[in-house]
Design a protein around this motif. Structure first.
Motif, mmCIF file in Angstrom:
data_model
loop_
_atom_site.group_PDB
_atom_site.id
_atom_site.type_symbol
_atom_site.label_atom_id
_atom_site.label_comp_id
_atom_site.label_asym_id
_atom_site.label_seq_id
_atom_site.Cartn_x
_atom_site.Cartn_y
_atom_site.Cartn_z
ATOM 1 N N SER A 82 0.825 -1.205 0.000
ATOM 2 C CA SER A 82 0.000 0.000 0.000
ATOM 3 C C SER A 82 0.863 1.260 0.000
ATOM 4 O O SER A 82 0.574 2.238 -0.707
ATOM 5 C CB SER A 82 -0.936 -0.021 1.213
ATOM 6 O OG SER A 82 -1.693 1.173 1.290
ATOM 7 N N SER B 176 1.246 4.125 -3.135
ATOM 8 C CA SER B 176 0.993 5.554 -2.913
ATOM 9 C C SER B 176 2.182 6.419 -3.335
ATOM 10 O O SER B 176 2.024 7.623 -3.577
ATOM 11 C CB SER B 176 0.675 5.804 -1.441
ATOM 12 O OG SER B 176 1.798 5.505 -0.629
ATOM 13 N N ASN C 66 -3.245 -10.087 -1.881
ATOM 14 C CA ASN C 66 -2.783 -8.805 -2.418
ATOM 15 C C ASN C 66 -2.629 -8.868 -3.936
ATOM 16 O O ASN C 66 -1.728 -8.259 -4.514
ATOM 17 C CB ASN C 66 -1.440 -8.423 -1.786
ATOM 18 C CG ASN C 66 -1.501 -8.349 -0.278
ATOM 19 O OD1 ASN C 66 -2.054 -7.421 0.293
ATOM 20 N ND2 ASN C 66 -0.940 -9.368 0.373
ATOM 21 N N ALA D 99 -2.968 -5.401 -5.798
ATOM 22 C CA ALA D 99 -1.803 -4.538 -5.621
ATOM 23 C C ALA D 99 -0.618 -5.046 -6.426
ATOM 24 O O ALA D 99 0.146 -4.258 -7.004
ATOM 25 C CB ALA D 99 -1.440 -4.460 -4.132
#
Length: 975
Positions: free
Chosen positions: A874, A878, A917, A920
């Motif tokens: 995460s 970002s 995940n 992602a």
């Protein structure tokens, strides 16, 4: 006037509360000044001072009092093994020496020399040796049940183990330790039963091998730890240790004014126990050389050996024969010229005759040896034994009868090796020659006896030609002695006229009278002195990077003596080891005596002293000493006590905000080592503290970079990568000097050059990030290299056409890394929680690399790996928008993503990563493909980033191929 001043407010003050507030304000840790203990009058007071963490001045006062009280007629004696003496020795060994020994052992000042001398003298007792051995056992066998601070504990225990072993070496390096202990037992212990109890304890320590085995175990642990630069201790070498015991036994014989039966009994007990250690020749060699070369009386030594058991006598005598042959008779030819080494053989015969004359048991042992094992030994040592026996005609007759019986025995002729038969023939000719010189009629009677006639007949009738020839030699030699010339036996064969036959026949004419043992001293002294030089060097240079043992060659005399190397001036106390004189100090050579600095600062030995030295930035020498000794002191103190635990946050705060006021050469390296030592000492607590300090503390960018480096390298050390990262903290200040010189040819000093040539961000971060960068590059190569090799194997053809040899499999097994204990896995999840935003672009690459190294160091088996993976992905997603036009951030982001993929692939082949995940991973894979296609340029950095991107793409595709069914839903969601 009274109305002009009106009180605005009236407050009643509580005196007790005011006092408490003042105490709170003044509660600052200060080093207590050295107290004056010149009037110590009781052992209880001395024990109290030792327990109060004394400074060197206080310790010296206590040690002087302990020695002076023991040498006087006072009631207390430190060598008396009372309860108070045991408490003092226990405190000295377990509390004082662990703090002080490492700082005073290499210190050449007069004060440190006196402390060493008094300490060694006080511990040279049964209680002192026993206490140090027990501490060595405890340190060598200690195992931590919790792994949070295992690394710090191991480092501290290794240093404590090394120091304790050095103390024991210093105590036992003297040549007369056992002698002095026995004398003190006799003088300080009035009860006879208690005296023998203590002596038996010393015999168990030295003779039974408790000290030897404990030191060997300690040395083995030091070698496995990889943290010691010293060679193995001579106390852990059985040959050298037994040589030391033998030398001490030789000096124990010559105690002035004491030749009692108790001394003989004690000597015999120690010798018999020591012989069971398995190095008999080393003990006898040292004892023999100590007696021959010193002032010890040989008659006294013979009196001591006379009371030995018969089995022990045999072991001692046979070992002595081997030693004499090795040291003095080095002729390899078994049938050497009989005229050689006459004086040497006579001297050995004199030594052996001293035993034979006083003890018939030893004569019987030599007679048995001559007809059994001795026949294969060198001819010269047999000549010496025969010369010592023939002084007594009864012994000569017994030797002739036994040898002649063996020579003519039919089974002996058929089954004994030829080498044994040749030795028996030589012995028989030597004995007949001596008998003819002393009593010719006896030889004539032997030549006519049935035993002799049968022996010659059996020899001549033997099927072995060599056995027959040996019979011809004996028959011819005896005939030449007893028959007239015209009646002498002549076989008329070439064998009896050959040069070999002439050498055999000359054996009957040998004359080697018993000489004097003074002829053995010259060669023995040379052997001892050579060993002394090596031992003294090893004993006095213990603090250097290498610590050689006592001796080196197993074939030489292993006498570990420190004698015959006199200074001309005697020591203050007898029986103490002599240390080298202190080196000259450059600061004392100043012409102006007012400029000489007498009160020089000493290295800190307690954590409070370390904190005070780090705070004292006005005193350069003290501040440098504190900074230099910070890391080893913290690691050593973490092994025991609560000094580090009580002050760990204060130490971390000092190091984090420490400035380089004096432009110290290795300041960054020393500070980083100290911060890593603090982190490893308390991983969970200090991991959280450093995380909070990085985000919330008021530190500069450079200081934050050091905190990140501490977290990264400390995490790797906890995970077991300390050896791989050992050189990283030593090169942070030298990285700029390793590059080849470029134009212009002359540059500013490294600090000014970095200040004016690097960018603002890099100069603010400083050189501390180089360690993290180097570690990340190493990890990056270890991940990408197998992928490149696998790609090359894929392109080289199908696997069915490839042949793998067995040797290649063995090489693969050698390169496979073994699992190591990982103390980081338990604390990594709780050690770095924070809720603060990132602090600027300059630190972002270093921050990401630190997190990546920490994640990789935690290992694929750590329990919170799924949660850490989700949070890290995460964060990486970002940060993707920040990589546009910023190559360092792109590099760090790719390295972090590659680390996440690698650690999860090693865990479960990426199954959980795809299941939890998957979205992602696909988003990151899509971003990486865009980076790979958008990089322009052919520079070194661009090429490395392309390699990282290619590695990430390969890993992502591998996960997708394995877990295609799981990821198809995530892929539809993206579309």
């Amino acid at each position: 006037m009274d109305g002009l001043l009106v009180p605005f407010k009236t407050t009643t003050t509580n005196p007790s509360r005011t006092w408490k507030d003042e105490q709170h304000l003044l509660d600052v840790k200060q080093t207590e000044p050295t107290r004056d203990h010149g009037e110590i009058d009781s052992p209880a007071q001395a024990l109290e001072i030792l327990k109060a963490h004394p400074q060197q001045e206080d310790l010296l006062v206590v040690l002087r009092w302990l020695r002076s009280s023991s040498n006087s007629d006072s009631e207390f004696n430190i060598y008396g093994q009372t309860s108070q003496a045991s408490q003092i020795i226990h405190t000295l060994v377990n509390e004082v020496l662990p703090d002080l020994w490492s700082s005073i052992h290499n210190d050449q000042t007069r004060k440190a020399h006196k402390i060493r001398k008094h300490t060694i003298s006080i511990l040279s007792s049964v209680g002192g040796i026993s206490m140090i051995t027990s501490r060595l056992t405890l340190l060598a066998n200690s195992k931590e049940h919790t792994e949070e601070n295992r690394k710090a504990k191991d480092a501290g225990q290794t240093q404590a183990l090394d120091d304790t072993l050095a103390v024991l070496e210093s105590i036992l390096e003297s040549k007369d330790v056992i002698q002095s202990i026995w004398s003190r037992l006799c003088s300080c212990t009035s009860a006879r039963i208690r005296q023998w109890q203590l002596w038996k304890e010393l015999v168990a320590l030295l003779g039974n091998g408790r000290v030897l085995s404990t030191c060997a175990e300690a040395d083995d642990k030091l070698a496995k730890s990889g943290r010691t630069l010293r060679e193995r201790s001579w106390l852990s070498d059985g040959t050298k240790f037994c040589s030391w015991v033998g030398l001490n036994l030789s000096y124990m014989i010559d105690i002035p004014g004491e030749k009692s039966n108790d001394l003989r009994k004690a000597w015999v007990q120690m010798l018999e126990r020591a012989l069971t250690l398995g190095h008999v020749d080393s003990i006898i060699d040292a004892t023999y050389c100590g007696i021959i070369n010193g002032s010890r009386d040989l008659t006294t030594y013979l009196d001591f050996t006379k009371i030995l058991k018969s089995s022990t006598k045999k072991v001692v005598v046979l070992s002595l024969l081997r030693v004499l042959a090795r040291v003095h008779l080095r002729t390899s030819d078994r049938i050497a010229d009989c005229d050689d080494s006459q004086s040497k053989i006579g001297s050995i015969a004199a030594l052996l005759y001293g035993f034979v004359k006083q003890d018939q048991d030893i004569a019987n042992i030599l007679l048995e040896w001559l007809s059994s094992d001795g026949v294969v030994q060198d001819l010269q040592i047999r000549r010496a034994v025969i010369a010592s026996l023939v002084e007594d005609f009864n012994n000569l007759k017994t030797a002739v009868a036994d040898t002649l019986r063996s020579f003519g025995d039919t089974l002996y002729i058929k089954h004994r090796p030829v080498l044994h038969q040749e030795g028996t023939t030589e012995n028989l000719l030597l004995l007949i020659g001596y008998a003819h010189q002393k009593n010719p009629p006896y030889v004539a009677s032997v030549s006519k006896s049935s035993v002799y006639i049968n022996a010659i007949s059996n020899r001549l009738a033997a099927s072995s030609h060599r056995a027959s020839v040996l019979g011809m030699y004996v028959a011819t030699a005896v005939s030449q002695l007893v028959d007239l010339r015209e009646n002498r036996m002549n076989f008329g064969s070439e064998e009896t006229t050959s040069p070999e036959a002439q050498r055999y026949l000359r054996l009957t004419n040998v004359q080697a009278p018993v000489g004097s043992i003074d002829g053995l001293k010259s060669e023995s002294v040379t052997s001892v002195n050579l060993t002394v030089g090596r031992f003294k060097k090893a004993a006095t240079v213990q603090g250097d990077k290498s610590k050689p043992g006592v001796g080196q060659s197993s074939t030489e005399s292993k006498v570990i003596s420190i004698e015959e190397v006199e200074d001309g001036s005697e020591s203050e106390e007898d029986g103490l080891p002599t240390y080298a004189k202190p080196d000259s100090d450059a600061s004392d050579s100043d012409d102006d005596p007012t400029l000489v600095e007498r009160n020089k600062p000493t290295a800190p030995i307690y954590i409070n002293d370390l904190i005070s030295g780090l705070h004292d930035t006005e005193n350069h020498d003290r501040h440098l000493l504190a900074l230099t000794h910070a890391s080893p002191l913290i690691r050593r103190k973490a092994a025991f006590g609560t000094e580090v635990t009580d002050s760990v946050e204060e130490l971390a705060s000092i190091f984090s905000g420490l400035g380089d006021k004096w432009n110290i050469e290795n300041f960054e390296e020393l500070r980083l080592q100290g911060m890593i030592a603090v982190l490893v000492a308390q991983p969970l607590e200090m991991g959280q503290w450093f995380s909070r300090a990085y985000f919330n503390g008021e530190y500069s960018i450079q200081q934050r970079a050091v905190i990140l480096t501490t977290l990264g390298l400390g995490a790797r050390e906890l995970a077991g990568f300390a050896k791989e990262d050992m050189a990283l903290t030593k090169t942070t200040q030298q990285s700029s000097t390793k590059a080849p010189p470029s134009f212009p040819s002359k540059k500013l000093p490294p600090k000014l050059h970095a200040l004016y040539t690097t960018s603002t961000s890099s100069s603010e971060i400083g050189g501390s990030s180089n360690a993290i960068t180097t570690a990340s590059r190493t990890l990056e190569n270890s991940i990408l290299q197998p992928m490149a090799l696998q790609a090359r194997e894929t392109l080289s053809g199908p696997n069915a056409l490839k042949v793998r040899t067995f040797s290649s499999r063995m090489e693969v097994e050698k390169r496979r890394t073994k699992p190591i204990p990982n103390a980081l896995a338990k604390v990594v999840a709780d050690g770095g929680k924070h809720n603060s935003p990132l602090l600027g672009i300059p630190l972002l690459p270093l921050f990401l690399k630190t997190l990546s190294l920490t994640l990789h160091a935690s290992g694929p088996s750590t329990l919170p790996l799924p949660l850490m993976t989700a949070e890290f992905l995460s964060l990486l997603l970002s940060l993707c928008p920040l990589t546009t036009g910023n190559l360092p951030i792109t590099d760090a982001l790719l390295f972090a993503f590659l680390t996440v993929l690698e650690i999860n692939m090693a865990s479960d082949q990426g199954r959980r990563l795809a299941a939890e995940n998957g979205k992602a991973v696909l988003e990151m894979g899509e971003w990486v493909e865009g980076v790979l296609g958008g990089i322009r340029g052919d520079g070194e950095e661009e090429a490395r980033v392309k390699g990282l991107a290619a590695g990430c793409v390969g890993r992502v595709r591998g996960v997708v191929e394995r877990e295609e069914r799981v990821l198809v839903g995530e892929l539809v969601g993206l579309l």
